[in-house]
Design a protein around this motif. Structure first.
Motif, short mmCIF file in Angstrom:
data_model
loop_
_atom_site.label_atom_id
_atom_site.label_comp_id
_atom_site.label_asym_id
_atom_site.label_seq_id
_atom_site.Cartn_x
_atom_site.Cartn_y
_atom_site.Cartn_z
N THR A 258 0.84 -1.20 0.00
CA THR A 258 0.00 0.00 0.00
C THR A 258 0.88 1.25 0.00
O THR A 258 2.11 1.15 0.05
N THR A 259 0.23 2.40 -0.01
CA THR A 259 0.99 3.65 0.05
C THR A 259 1.61 3.84 1.43
O THR A 259 2.54 4.62 1.59
N TYR A 260 1.10 3.09 2.44
CA TYR A 260 1.65 3.15 3.80
C TYR A 260 2.70 2.08 4.04
O TYR A 260 3.11 1.86 5.16
N GLY A 261 3.11 1.36 2.99
CA GLY A 261 4.10 0.30 3.14
C GLY A 261 3.47 -1.07 2.94
O GLY A 261 2.29 -1.19 2.63
N ILE A 262 4.27 -2.12 3.13
CA ILE A 262 3.80 -3.49 2.95
C ILE A 262 3.17 -3.96 4.26
O ILE A 262 3.80 -3.88 5.31
N MET A 263 1.91 -4.43 4.18
CA MET A 263 1.18 -4.84 5.37
C MET A 263 0.17 -5.93 5.03
O MET A 263 -0.05 -6.23 3.86
N THR A 264 -0.43 -6.53 6.06
CA THR A 264 -1.45 -7.54 5.83
C THR A 264 -2.78 -6.87 5.52
O THR A 264 -2.93 -5.67 5.73
N HIS A 265 -3.75 -7.67 5.06
CA HIS A 265 -5.04 -7.11 4.65
C HIS A 265 -5.80 -6.51 5.84
O HIS A 265 -6.55 -5.56 5.67
N GLU A 266 -5.55 -7.04 7.05
CA GLU A 266 -6.24 -6.50 8.23
C GLU A 266 -5.79 -5.08 8.54
O GLU A 266 -6.62 -4.21 8.82
N GLU A 267 -4.47 -4.85 8.48
CA GLU A 267 -3.95 -3.51 8.72
C GLU A 267 -4.43 -2.54 7.64
O GLU A 267 -4.77 -1.40 7.93
N ALA A 268 -4.47 -3.02 6.38
CA ALA A 268 -4.92 -2.18 5.27
C ALA A 268 -6.38 -1.77 5.49
O ALA A 268 -6.76 -0.63 5.21
N ARG A 269 -7.20 -2.71 5.98
CA ARG A 269 -8.60 -2.40 6.26
C ARG A 269 -8.72 -1.37 7.37
O ARG A 269 -9.54 -0.45 7.28
N ARG A 270 -7.90 -1.53 8.42
CA ARG A 270 -7.94 -0.59 9.54
C ARG A 270 -7.57 0.81 9.08
O ARG A 270 -8.15 1.78 9.52
N LYS A 271 -6.58 0.90 8.16
CA LYS A 271 -6.15 2.20 7.66
C LYS A 271 -7.01 2.68 6.49
O LYS A 271 -6.76 3.73 5.92
N LYS A 272 -8.00 1.85 6.11
CA LYS A 272 -8.92 2.16 5.01
C LYS A 272 -8.18 2.50 3.72
O LYS A 272 -8.43 3.52 3.09
N THR A 273 -7.24 1.62 3.35
CA THR A 273 -6.47 1.83 2.13
C THR A 273 -6.42 0.56 1.30
O THR A 273 -6.46 -0.54 1.85
N GLY A 274 -6.35 0.73 0.00
CA GLY A 274 -6.18 -0.39 -0.91
C GLY A 274 -4.72 -0.50 -1.31
O GLY A 274 -3.86 0.14 -0.73
N GLY A 275 -4.44 -1.30 -2.32
CA GLY A 275 -3.07 -1.44 -2.77
C GLY A 275 -2.95 -2.58 -3.75
O GLY A 275 -3.92 -2.99 -4.37
N LYS A 276 -1.74 -3.09 -3.89
CA LYS A 276 -1.49 -4.22 -4.78
C LYS A 276 -1.26 -5.48 -3.96
O LYS A 276 -0.58 -5.43 -2.94
N VAL A 277 -1.83 -6.60 -4.42
CA VAL A 277 -1.68 -7.87 -3.70
C VAL A 277 -0.31 -8.46 -4.04
O VAL A 277 0.02 -8.68 -5.20
N LEU A 278 0.50 -8.73 -3.00
CA LEU A 278 1.82 -9.36 -3.19
C LEU A 278 1.71 -10.87 -3.06
O LEU A 278 2.24 -11.60 -3.89
N GLY A 279 1.06 -11.35 -2.01
CA GLY A 279 0.98 -12.79 -1.78
C GLY A 279 0.13 -13.09 -0.57
O GLY A 279 -0.57 -12.22 -0.06
N PHE A 280 0.22 -14.34 -0.10
CA PHE A 280 -0.59 -14.78 1.03
C PHE A 280 0.18 -15.82 1.83
O PHE A 280 1.16 -16.39 1.34
N PHE A 281 -0.25 -16.05 3.06
CA PHE A 281 0.30 -17.15 3.86
C PHE A 281 -0.74 -17.58 4.88
O PHE A 281 -1.54 -16.79 5.35
N TYR A 282 -0.73 -18.90 5.15
CA TYR A 282 -1.60 -19.46 6.20
C TYR A 282 -1.03 -20.76 6.71
O TYR A 282 -0.07 -21.26 6.16
#
Length: 130
Positions: free
Chosen positions: A106-130
């Motif tokens: 995202t524009t705020y750096g590389i983060m998980t989808h939960e943090e991106a939701r909290r900051k209300k920002t979108g971005g580009k998907v890099l990958g996933f892990f579980y």
């Protein structure tokens, strides 16, 4: 052979080592994106400590594995995702809502989808892990 994606190589190496039951894995070459991705994984407890070894070239990383990682992968091409579309990606990529993370740039750096939701920002998907 030519390396297309350093991040994809890194995640595939980690997944393979985890499947074989290894305790640690050597990743080369290193990049800033790989380090940030590993930091996300470490924050959520999927990997242990990792150490960056400077060999005056492209650096190496030694990652301690703790056996919690089931799968990690890269999404190529790096699709644009709006905040409203994150839910759709979660359904497509992750096995359940309870666990797993999508890593986004995202524009705020590389983060998980939960943090991106909290900051209300979108971005580009890099990958996933579980």
């Amino acid at each position: 052979m030519v390396r297309m994606s350093v991040l994809a190589d890194c995640l595939k190496t980690i997944t393979n080592a985890e499947k074989r039951g290894k305790r640690q894995v050597l990743i080369r070459p290193s990049s800033k994106v790989i380090v940030k991705f590993l930091q996300c994984m470490q924050q959520h407890g999927y990997i242990g400590e990792f150490e960056i070894i400077d060999d005056h070239r492209a650096q190496k990383i030694v990652v301690e594995l703790n056996g919690r990682l089931n799968k990690c992968g890269v999404i190529s091409p790096r699709f644009d995702v709006e905040v409203s579309e994150i839910e759709k990606w979660i359904v497509n990529l992750l096995p359940s809502r309870q666990f797993g993370h999508i890593v986004m740039s995202t524009t705020y750096g590389i983060m998980t989808h939960e943090e991106a939701r909290r900051k209300k920002t979108g971005g580009k998907v890099l990958g996933f892990f579980y």
